[in-house]
Design a protein around this motif. Structure first.
Motif, short mmCIF file in Angstrom:
data_model
loop_
_atom_site.label_atom_id
_atom_site.label_comp_id
_atom_site.label_asym_id
_atom_site.label_seq_id
_atom_site.Cartn_x
_atom_site.Cartn_y
_atom_site.Cartn_z
N ILE A 93 0.84 -1.20 0.00
CA ILE A 93 0.00 0.00 0.00
C ILE A 93 0.87 1.25 0.00
O ILE A 93 1.99 1.24 0.52
CB ILE A 93 -0.94 -0.01 1.23
CG1 ILE A 93 -2.17 0.86 0.99
CG2 ILE A 93 -0.20 0.36 2.51
CD1 ILE A 93 -3.37 0.45 1.80
N SER A 94 0.37 2.31 -0.63
CA SER A 94 1.04 3.61 -0.55
C SER A 94 -0.04 4.67 -0.37
O SER A 94 -1.09 4.63 -1.04
CB SER A 94 1.84 3.90 -1.82
OG SER A 94 2.59 5.09 -1.68
N ILE A 95 0.20 5.60 0.53
CA ILE A 95 -0.82 6.58 0.91
C ILE A 95 -0.43 7.96 0.40
O ILE A 95 0.54 8.56 0.84
CB ILE A 95 -1.02 6.59 2.44
CG1 ILE A 95 -1.50 5.19 2.88
CG2 ILE A 95 -2.03 7.65 2.84
CD1 ILE A 95 -1.52 4.99 4.36
N ARG A 102 -3.89 0.59 -3.47
CA ARG A 102 -3.80 -0.81 -3.06
C ARG A 102 -3.07 -1.58 -4.15
O ARG A 102 -3.50 -1.62 -5.30
CB ARG A 102 -5.18 -1.42 -2.84
CG ARG A 102 -5.12 -2.79 -2.18
CD ARG A 102 -6.48 -3.43 -2.02
NE ARG A 102 -6.90 -4.11 -3.24
CZ ARG A 102 -8.00 -4.86 -3.33
NH1 ARG A 102 -8.81 -4.97 -2.28
NH2 ARG A 102 -8.33 -5.45 -4.45
N MET A 103 -1.96 -2.19 -3.77
CA MET A 103 -1.09 -2.84 -4.73
C MET A 103 -1.65 -4.20 -5.16
O MET A 103 -2.63 -4.71 -4.61
CB MET A 103 0.31 -3.01 -4.13
CG MET A 103 0.93 -1.74 -3.58
SD MET A 103 1.17 -0.47 -4.83
CE MET A 103 1.76 0.89 -3.81
N LYS A 104 -0.98 -4.79 -6.14
CA LYS A 104 -1.27 -6.15 -6.57
C LYS A 104 0.05 -6.89 -6.66
O LYS A 104 0.94 -6.51 -7.43
CB LYS A 104 -1.99 -6.17 -7.91
CG LYS A 104 -2.53 -7.54 -8.27
CD LYS A 104 -3.43 -7.45 -9.49
CE LYS A 104 -4.00 -8.83 -9.82
NZ LYS A 104 -4.84 -8.78 -11.04
N LEU A 130 -6.70 4.21 -5.85
CA LEU A 130 -6.57 3.20 -6.91
C LEU A 130 -6.44 1.81 -6.30
O LEU A 130 -5.68 1.62 -5.34
CB LEU A 130 -5.32 3.49 -7.76
CG LEU A 130 -4.92 2.41 -8.77
CD1 LEU A 130 -5.95 2.32 -9.91
CD2 LEU A 130 -3.53 2.69 -9.34
N ARG A 131 -7.20 0.86 -6.85
CA ARG A 131 -6.96 -0.56 -6.64
C ARG A 131 -6.41 -1.10 -7.94
O ARG A 131 -7.09 -1.07 -8.97
CB ARG A 131 -8.24 -1.29 -6.24
CG ARG A 131 -8.79 -0.90 -4.88
CD ARG A 131 -10.01 -1.75 -4.53
NE ARG A 131 -10.54 -1.34 -3.22
CZ ARG A 131 -11.53 -0.47 -3.05
NH1 ARG A 131 -12.09 0.10 -4.12
NH2 ARG A 131 -11.96 -0.14 -1.84
N ALA A 171 -3.13 8.67 -10.71
CA ALA A 171 -2.45 9.67 -9.87
C ALA A 171 -2.24 10.99 -10.59
O ALA A 171 -2.24 12.05 -9.96
CB ALA A 171 -1.12 9.12 -9.38
N LEU A 172 -2.03 10.96 -11.92
CA LEU A 172 -1.82 12.22 -12.64
C LEU A 172 -3.11 13.03 -12.75
O LEU A 172 -3.08 14.20 -13.08
CB LEU A 172 -1.22 11.95 -14.03
CG LEU A 172 0.21 11.40 -14.03
CD1 LEU A 172 0.67 11.13 -15.46
CD2 LEU A 172 1.17 12.35 -13.33
#
Length: 307
Positions: A93-95, A102-104, A130-131, A171-172
């Motif tokens: 995860i990154s906040i 949420r990573m994969k 984002l997931r 994110a952009l």
């Protein structure tokens, strides 16, 4: 408050996990299946992790533990008991300032970890940005924030190009101005094993791991191929070279508590000396068993808030 789009701004809140029960799964016959480098002394692993948490708290960092946040969620606690790699929580995860990613995970043995971390940050009231979706792979160890506007993402064994493109698309529109995709060599597990930002004008890097052309994504512009090291130099960022041996021993895998103040494993002697020459306050931790799990201080911390 939340948002941690930096590697060096003052660390206020962080998410971590001490694998007190799941670490019992690791033994001499299955350690490699769990992605550990060797078998471990399990009690010592827990002691080293708890000592790291104690250091962070003594420095004024508010440490949230996944197991505490999810104490009343029986299904989540059952999952946690089977996830010794959750100690290396950053991968999941990154906040950012607009929510969490949420990573994969690339390895099946770590597949359920992002869901656990997601439940924990939701308890803190943080929304989702984002997931990572179908066909994409993305792990937080490949995230290295240059500054609040710029995220560098490794693409290699654990994160793929589709994952980086999904991230850039989300994110952009919200949190970032640019995303730089950094192709990795086979010897790099994650980008944080090759590069780390220590201050606005200082970084650690294994230079031979950063020779491939990178691709910069910016909103409204076509992707641009760049030389990462030349680009960093133009931004007047000094990259302290970490040799191959100390790179392997997690010499770049440090976590900053503030500009020019970082935590690293105590045996990274040459890199530590170079950092101190640039007036960096280096805090050292024991980590013989933590290293056997394949990670460093950066891996074990998922920042919630930096200011």
């Amino acid at each position: 408050m939340y948002g941690a789009q930096s590697e060096y701004e003052t660390l206020r809140k962080v998410l971590m996990h001490t694998p007190r029960e799941s670490i019992e799964l690791i033994n001499e016959s299955n350690y490699d299946r769990y992605l550990f480098m060797t078998p471990i002394f399990r009690g010592r692993f827990i002691e080293e992790h708890e000592a790291f948490i104690d250091l962070l708290r003594s420095e004024g960092v508010d440490v949230f533990l996944v197991e505490d946040l999810l104490r009343e969620h029986k299904a989540a606690l059952t999952q946690i008991r089977g996830q010794p790699n959750l100690a290396y929580l950053r991968d999941t995860i990154s906040i950012m300032k607009d929510g969490y990613v949420r990573m994969k995970m690339a390895a099946k043995v770590r597949k359920s970890e992002p869901q656990i971390s997601e439940q924990a940050v939701q308890k803190l009231g943080i929304p989702c940005l984002l997931r990572v979706g179908e066909g994409a792979l993305l792990e937080g160890g490949d995230f290295v924030y240059l500054d609040e506007e710029t995220l560098m993402v490794g693409a290699g064994r654990r994160s793929n190009q589709r994952g980086v493109i999904q991230l850039a698309g989300a994110a952009l529109e919200n949190s970032l101005t640019r995303v730089v995709m950094v192709p990795l060599f086979p010897w790099n597990v994650h980008l944080d094993g090759a590069l780390m930002i220590i201050d606005e004008d200082l970084a650690l890097g294994h230079l031979n791991s950063l020779r491939k052309p990178a691709i910069m994504f910016q909103k409204g512009q076509p992707p641009e191929r760049i030389s990462l090291l030349s680009w960093l130099k133009k931004r007047e960022i000094k990259v302290i070279d970490v040799d191959a041996h100390e790179r392997f021993m997690r010499g770049t895998n440090v976590v900053c508590l503030a500009p020019r103040k970082c935590v690293m494993y105590k045996w990274i002697d040459r890199t530590s000396k170079k950092l101190r020459a640039y007036d960096v306050d280096v805090l050292e931790i024991e980590g013989t068993e933590l290293l056997r799990g394949g990670g460093g201080p950066h891996c074990m911390t998922a920042p919630i808030l930096r200011v």
